[in-house]
Enzyme design. Structure first.
Site, PDB file in Angstrom:
ATOM      1  N   ASP A   1       0.827  -1.210   0.000  1.00  0.00           N
ATOM      2  CA  ASP A   1       0.000   0.000   0.000  1.00  0.00           C
ATOM      3  C   ASP A   1       0.864   1.264   0.000  1.00  0.00           C
ATOM      4  O   ASP A   1       1.981   1.260   0.519  1.00  0.00           O
ATOM      5  CB  ASP A   1      -0.898  -0.013   1.246  1.00  0.00           C
ATOM      6  CG  ASP A   1      -2.020   1.013   1.135  1.00  0.00           C
ATOM      7  OD1 ASP A   1      -2.332   1.449   0.006  1.00  0.00           O
ATOM      8  OD2 ASP A   1      -2.574   1.395   2.175  1.00  0.00           O
TER       9      ASP A   1
ATOM     10  N   HIS B   1       2.138   3.835  -9.012  1.00  0.00           N
ATOM     11  CA  HIS B   1       1.976   2.407  -9.309  1.00  0.00           C
ATOM     12  C   HIS B   1       3.166   1.879 -10.121  1.00  0.00           C
ATOM     13  O   HIS B   1       3.617   0.754  -9.928  1.00  0.00           O
ATOM     14  CB  HIS B   1       0.670   2.169 -10.079  1.00  0.00           C
ATOM     15  CG  HIS B   1      -0.559   2.431  -9.244  1.00  0.00           C
ATOM     16  ND1 HIS B   1      -0.712   1.936  -7.978  1.00  0.00           N
ATOM     17  CD2 HIS B   1      -1.687   3.153  -9.504  1.00  0.00           C
ATOM     18  CE1 HIS B   1      -1.887   2.319  -7.482  1.00  0.00           C
ATOM     19  NE2 HIS B   1      -2.492   3.067  -8.392  1.00  0.00           N
TER      20      HIS B   1
ATOM     21  N   LEU C   1      10.379 -20.812  -5.061  1.00  0.00           N
ATOM     22  CA  LEU C   1       9.377 -19.975  -4.401  1.00  0.00           C
ATOM     23  C   LEU C   1       8.013 -20.136  -5.070  1.00  0.00           C
ATOM     24  O   LEU C   1       7.912 -20.147  -6.300  1.00  0.00           O
ATOM     25  CB  LEU C   1       9.816 -18.508  -4.513  1.00  0.00           C
ATOM     26  CG  LEU C   1       8.812 -17.461  -4.035  1.00  0.00           C
ATOM     27  CD1 LEU C   1       8.696 -17.492  -2.506  1.00  0.00           C
ATOM     28  CD2 LEU C   1       9.227 -16.065  -4.504  1.00  0.00           C
TER      29      LEU C   1
HETATM   30  C1  FPP Z   1      -2.154   0.269  -3.191  1.00  0.00           C
HETATM   31  O1  FPP Z   1      -1.696   1.582  -3.324  1.00  0.00           O
HETATM   32  C2  FPP Z   1      -1.682  -0.561  -4.287  1.00  0.00           C
HETATM   33  C3  FPP Z   1      -2.489  -1.099  -5.227  1.00  0.00           C
HETATM   34  C4  FPP Z   1      -3.949  -0.914  -5.283  1.00  0.00           C
HETATM   35  C5  FPP Z   1      -1.958  -1.929  -6.301  1.00  0.00           C
HETATM   36  C6  FPP Z   1      -0.706  -2.685  -6.018  1.00  0.00           C
HETATM   37  C7  FPP Z   1       0.023  -2.775  -7.275  1.00  0.00           C
HETATM   38  C8  FPP Z   1       1.352  -2.690  -7.426  1.00  0.00           C
HETATM   39  C9  FPP Z   1       2.276  -2.634  -6.298  1.00  0.00           C
HETATM   40  C10 FPP Z   1       1.977  -2.623  -8.756  1.00  0.00           C
HETATM   41  C11 FPP Z   1       1.716  -3.739  -9.682  1.00  0.00           C
HETATM   42  C12 FPP Z   1       1.862  -5.108  -9.114  1.00  0.00           C
HETATM   43  C13 FPP Z   1       2.562  -6.115  -9.691  1.00  0.00           C
HETATM   44  C14 FPP Z   1       2.434  -7.499  -9.160  1.00  0.00           C
HETATM   45  C15 FPP Z   1       3.432  -5.882 -10.834  1.00  0.00           C
HETATM   46  P1  FPP Z   1      -2.753   2.769  -3.264  1.00  0.00           P
HETATM   47  O2  FPP Z   1      -2.944   3.247  -4.632  1.00  0.00           O
HETATM   48  O3  FPP Z   1      -3.990   2.335  -2.551  1.00  0.00           O
HETATM   49  O4  FPP Z   1      -1.962   3.809  -2.402  1.00  0.00           O
HETATM   50  P2  FPP Z   1      -2.577   4.928  -1.483  1.00  0.00           P
HETATM   51  O5  FPP Z   1      -3.139   4.245  -0.255  1.00  0.00           O
HETATM   52  O6  FPP Z   1      -1.387   5.761  -1.148  1.00  0.00           O
HETATM   53  O7  FPP Z   1      -3.603   5.654  -2.284  1.00  0.00           O
END
Ligand code: FPP
Length: 251
Positions: free
Chosen positions: A24, A41, A136
């Site tokens: 997150d 992202h 893994l």
């Molecule tokens: C939360 O950050 C993250 C996500 C909703 C997506 C997670 C995706 C990735 C880490 C990148 C792609 C993944 C792979 C496997 C290549 P948020 O947007 O909710 O952050 P915030 O809480 O700061 O708004």
């Protein structure tokens, strides 16, 4: 924050067998820099690649489960969803050879059908080619929700019961677990959440009953292998009692 331990200090049977991560903080990472959420992202995907590479290469952890896209994330703006889907497809396309070389076995936790066809294609290919690999096991929680998973399990169980297939299985925890996406996996020993929020966000609700939690304010794009080692050192120092008492110390 404490000094990250050296890797050699951690290579023992006190490491988690199953590590789960709520990645997150991508959006905030970008907003703090005056950038669009998508660039967070993008950097988050780079952090993911570094962590997967490190765990597969350096650590005796058998299962790594990443919360990559929740069932609730469909409520985000379409451009953000498209971007995330593109990142996922790119990750699978670009990294598959490397993952195969490292013996990584991929598994999906979640519903594949609602994903864009291109992502479904990359995913099915990766799942098929990596099946049976013995390094893994990388579980991607994609279009995943914990409550949805439990309801899906109950429905499948009731359907089996209606057809008389349940007789051999008494309805206990082990039997129910077989209906979850995680069938056959041990429960996570450690759940890391980055970005500082103190909640589970519908992630692995059944499976984390006795999982140790480690929450860091670090935003996911800034999360490094060194900080992972710190989390593992903290985990190693925990006493896991599963609701019991430690007899030697009890009074
Ligand atoms: C939360 O950050 C993250 C996500 C909703 C997506 C997670 C995706 C990735 C880490 C990148 C792609 C993944 C792979 C496997 C290549 P948020 O947007 O909710 O952050 P915030 O809480 O700061 O708004």
């Amino acid at each position: 924050m404490s000094r990250a331990p050296r890797l050699a200090e951690l290579k023992d049977d006190q490491l988690p067998r199953h590590l789960a991560i709520i990645m997150d903080g991508n959006g905030r990472w970008a907003l703090h820099r005056g950038q669009r959420r998508t660039s967070g992202h993008q950097r988050g995907a780079e952090a993911t690649e570094a962590i997967v590479e490190f765990v597969a290469r350096e650590l005796p952890i058998k299962y790594l489960t990443l919360f990559a896209f929740s069932a609730e994330n469909w409520g985000r703006p379409p451009e953000e969803i498209d971007f995330l889907m593109q990142l996922l497809g790119d990750f699978l396309r670009r990294k598959l050879d490397r993952l195969l070389e490292q013996g990584v076995c991929l598994r999906l936790l979640g519903e594949i059908e609602q994903l864009p066809l291109s992502v479904q294609g990359e995913l099915r290919r990766a799942l098929e080619l990596s099946q049976g690999q013995e390094g893994l096991q990388l579980n991607l929680a994609l279009n995943y929700g914990g409550r949805q998973e439990i309801l899906r399990a109950v429905r499948a169980l009731l359907a089996d019961q209606a057809q008389g297939h349940l007789e051999r299985c008494e309805l206990d925890e082990a039997c129910f677990s077989r209906y979850l996406y995680t069938t056959g996996l041990p429960d996570p020993d450690l759940l890391i959440r980055t970005g500082g929020e103190q909640r589970l966000s519908n992630f692995l609700l059944w499976q984390i009953a006795y999982t140790e939690l480690w929450i860091t304010p670090t935003l996911w794009p800034d999360f490094t292998p060194e900080e992972l080692l710190e989390a593992l050192a903290a985990y190693r120092a925990r006493e896991r009692r599963y609701g019991t008492v430690k007899l030697a110390r009890s009074r």
